[in-house]
Design a protein around this motif. Structure first.
Motif, PDB file in Angstrom:
ATOM      1  N   GLU A   1      -0.705   8.484   7.061  1.00  6.08           N
ATOM      2  CA  GLU A   1       0.426   7.585   6.901  1.00  6.08           C
ATOM      3  C   GLU A   1       0.097   6.207   7.472  1.00  6.08           C
ATOM      4  O   GLU A   1      -0.590   6.083   8.485  1.00  6.08           O
ATOM      5  N   LEU A   2       0.587   5.170   6.814  1.00  9.86           N
ATOM      6  CA  LEU A   2       0.504   3.806   7.319  1.00  9.86           C
ATOM      7  C   LEU A   2       1.913   3.289   7.554  1.00  9.86           C
ATOM      8  O   LEU A   2       2.894   3.934   7.189  1.00  9.86           O
ATOM      9  N   GLU A   3       2.016   2.116   8.158  1.00  6.73           N
ATOM     10  CA  GLU A   3       3.324   1.485   8.278  1.00  6.73           C
ATOM     11  C   GLU A   3       3.836   1.131   6.888  1.00  6.73           C
ATOM     12  O   GLU A   3       3.062   0.814   5.984  1.00  6.73           O
ATOM     13  N   ASP A   4       5.152   1.196   6.726  1.00  8.22           N
ATOM     14  CA  ASP A   4       5.742   0.825   5.443  1.00  8.22           C
ATOM     15  C   ASP A   4       5.374  -0.611   5.097  1.00  8.22           C
ATOM     16  O   ASP A   4       5.241  -1.469   5.975  1.00  8.22           O
ATOM     17  N   PHE A   5       5.208  -0.859   3.794  1.00 12.08           N
ATOM     18  CA  PHE A   5       4.923  -2.195   3.311  1.00 12.08           C
ATOM     19  C   PHE A   5       6.064  -2.619   2.406  1.00 12.08           C
ATOM     20  O   PHE A   5       6.319  -1.987   1.382  1.00 12.08           O
ATOM     21  N   LEU A   6       6.798  -3.665   2.813  1.00  7.59           N
ATOM     22  CA  LEU A   6       7.964  -4.134   2.072  1.00  7.59           C
ATOM     23  C   LEU A   6       8.989  -3.019   1.860  1.00  7.59           C
ATOM     24  O   LEU A   6       9.710  -2.989   0.868  1.00  7.59           O
ATOM     25  N   GLY A   7       9.011  -2.064   2.794  1.00  8.68           N
ATOM     26  CA  GLY A   7       9.960  -0.958   2.705  1.00  8.68           C
ATOM     27  C   GLY A   7       9.438   0.238   1.937  1.00  8.68           C
ATOM     28  O   GLY A   7      10.136   1.254   1.831  1.00  8.68           O
ATOM     29  N   PHE A   8       8.205   0.160   1.409  1.00  9.57           N
ATOM     30  CA  PHE A   8       7.630   1.253   0.647  1.00  9.57           C
ATOM     31  C   PHE A   8       6.687   2.066   1.527  1.00  9.57           C
ATOM     32  O   PHE A   8       5.788   1.494   2.164  1.00  9.57           O
ATOM     33  N   PRO A   9       6.857   3.393   1.571  1.00 10.37           N
ATOM     34  CA  PRO A   9       5.934   4.234   2.344  1.00 10.37           C
ATOM     35  C   PRO A   9       4.509   4.079   1.819  1.00 10.37           C
ATOM     36  O   PRO A   9       4.279   4.053   0.612  1.00 10.37           O
ATOM     37  N   ALA A  10       3.557   3.961   2.747  1.00 11.58           N
ATOM     38  CA  ALA A  10       2.158   3.755   2.370  1.00 11.58           C
ATOM     39  C   ALA A  10       1.281   4.821   3.028  1.00 11.58           C
ATOM     40  O   ALA A  10       1.544   5.248   4.155  1.00 11.58           O
ATOM     41  N   ARG A  11       0.269   5.260   2.304  1.00 11.22           N
ATOM     42  CA  ARG A  11      -0.687   6.242   2.816  1.00 11.22           C
ATOM     43  C   ARG A  11      -2.093   5.788   2.463  1.00 11.22           C
ATOM     44  O   ARG A  11      -2.322   5.234   1.390  1.00 11.22           O
ATOM     45  N   ILE A  12      -3.030   6.044   3.375  1.00 12.27           N
ATOM     46  CA  ILE A  12      -4.423   5.735   3.116  1.00 12.27           C
ATOM     47  C   ILE A  12      -5.172   7.028   2.838  1.00 12.27           C
ATOM     48  O   ILE A  12      -5.019   8.020   3.547  1.00 12.27           O
ATOM     49  N   ASP A  13      -5.947   7.022   1.771  1.00 16.53           N
ATOM     50  CA  ASP A  13      -6.786   8.160   1.423  1.00 16.53           C
ATOM     51  C   ASP A  13      -8.223   7.756   1.712  1.00 16.53           C
ATOM     52  O   ASP A  13      -8.857   7.056   0.929  1.00 16.53           O
TER      53      ASP A  13
END
Length: 204
Positions: free
Chosen positions: A3-15
Motif C-alpha cells: 500500500e502507498l499513501e492515497d493520491f488525490l484520494g485514490f488508493p495506490a499500491r506498488i507492485d
C-alpha cells in the motif's frame, strides 16, 4: 503488493515484482470529476515527460475517423487493429515525434461508435506556444460530453459485432503516448495499454 499513501484520494499500491504503481478508481472518463481529471493528467504527464521534449514547442494536430463499417470493425476495432492502422500509415509517423490518443464517439441515435484517432506531432516551427508538459496535456485533452455512452442497447450491439466492450469502455482513459517503431519499422506496443490489458481483455 504494498500500500502507498492515497493520491488525490485514490488508493495506490506498488507492485515491486512488476515495477508498477496501481490506482483504484471508479473513473470511466477523465472529466467525470475534478479528481479523475487530475489523476489522468498526472499519468499522461509521466508519458510526456519521459520523452524529454525540448520546450517550448509547437504541435501539429490531425485526426483520422474510422466509421463502424463491417470491414473497419473486423480490421481496426481492437487494440491490435489500431496498431495495424498506424502501420499502414507509417510514412507520416516514422522519424517524427508524434503522440497518439484514441477517442470513442457515439453519434446521435447511433448504436455503434466511430473511432477517432488523434495525432499530435511535435515541431519547432511557427509559434512555439506549448511551454511545458501541462500545456501539452491540455492540448491533448478530449472532453466527453456524454459520459453515459455505454447503454445496455449499445453494449449488446458491440457484443453482436464481436467488439470487446471493456476495450471500448477503457479508451477514454488512455493517455497520449509516443508512437515508436523498431529497427524493422514495426510499430511498438503502447506502454499504458499493455500495462492495463487485463482491464479490457475480456468482455463484460
Amino acid at each position: 503488493m504494498r500500500e502507498l499513501e492515497d493520491f488525490l484520494g485514490f488508493p495506490a499500491r506498488i507492485d515491486r515484482e512488476k515495477g508498477t504503481v496501481e490506482f483504484e478508481s471508479n473513473c470511466e472518463f477523465p472529466n467525470q470529476s475534478h479528481e479523475c481529471k487530475k489523476l489522468f493528467e498526472s499519468i499522461e504527464r509521466l508519458f510526456i515527460n519521459e520523452v524529454n521534449l525540448k520546450f517550448p514547442l509547437n504541435i501539429k494536430e490531425w485526426k483520422a475517423i474510422i466509421e463502424p463499417t463491417d470491414e473497419n470493425i473486423s480490421t481496426y476495432y481492437s487494440h491490435d487493429g489500431i496498431k495495424h492502422y498506424m502501420q499502414q500509415h507509417k510514412n507520416k509517423l516514422i522519424d517524427t515525434i508524434t503522440f497518439f490518443k484514441p477517442e470513442v464517439f457515439y453519434g446521435r441515435n447511433k448504436e455503434l461508435p466511430s473511432l477517432i484517432l488523434h495525432f499530435y506531432q511535435v515541431n519547432y516551427t511557427g509559434k512555439l506556444n506549448i511551454y511545458n508538459s501541462y500545456g501539452f496535456v491540455n492540448k491533448c485533452h478530449i472532453k466527453y460530453k456524454d459520459i453515459k455512452q455505454l447503454t445496455p442497447d449499445r453494449i449488446e450491439s458491440l457484443k453482436q459485432k464481436g467488439i470487446n466492450v471493456n476495450w471500448i469502455r477503457n479508451i477514454p482513459l488512455f493517455p497520449a503516448e509516443k508512437i515508436e517503431f523498431d529497427e524493422q519499422d514495426i510499430i511498438m506496443d503502447f506502454k499504458f495499454q499493455e500495462l492495463n490489458k487485463s482491464n479490457f481483455n475480456d468482455e463484460i
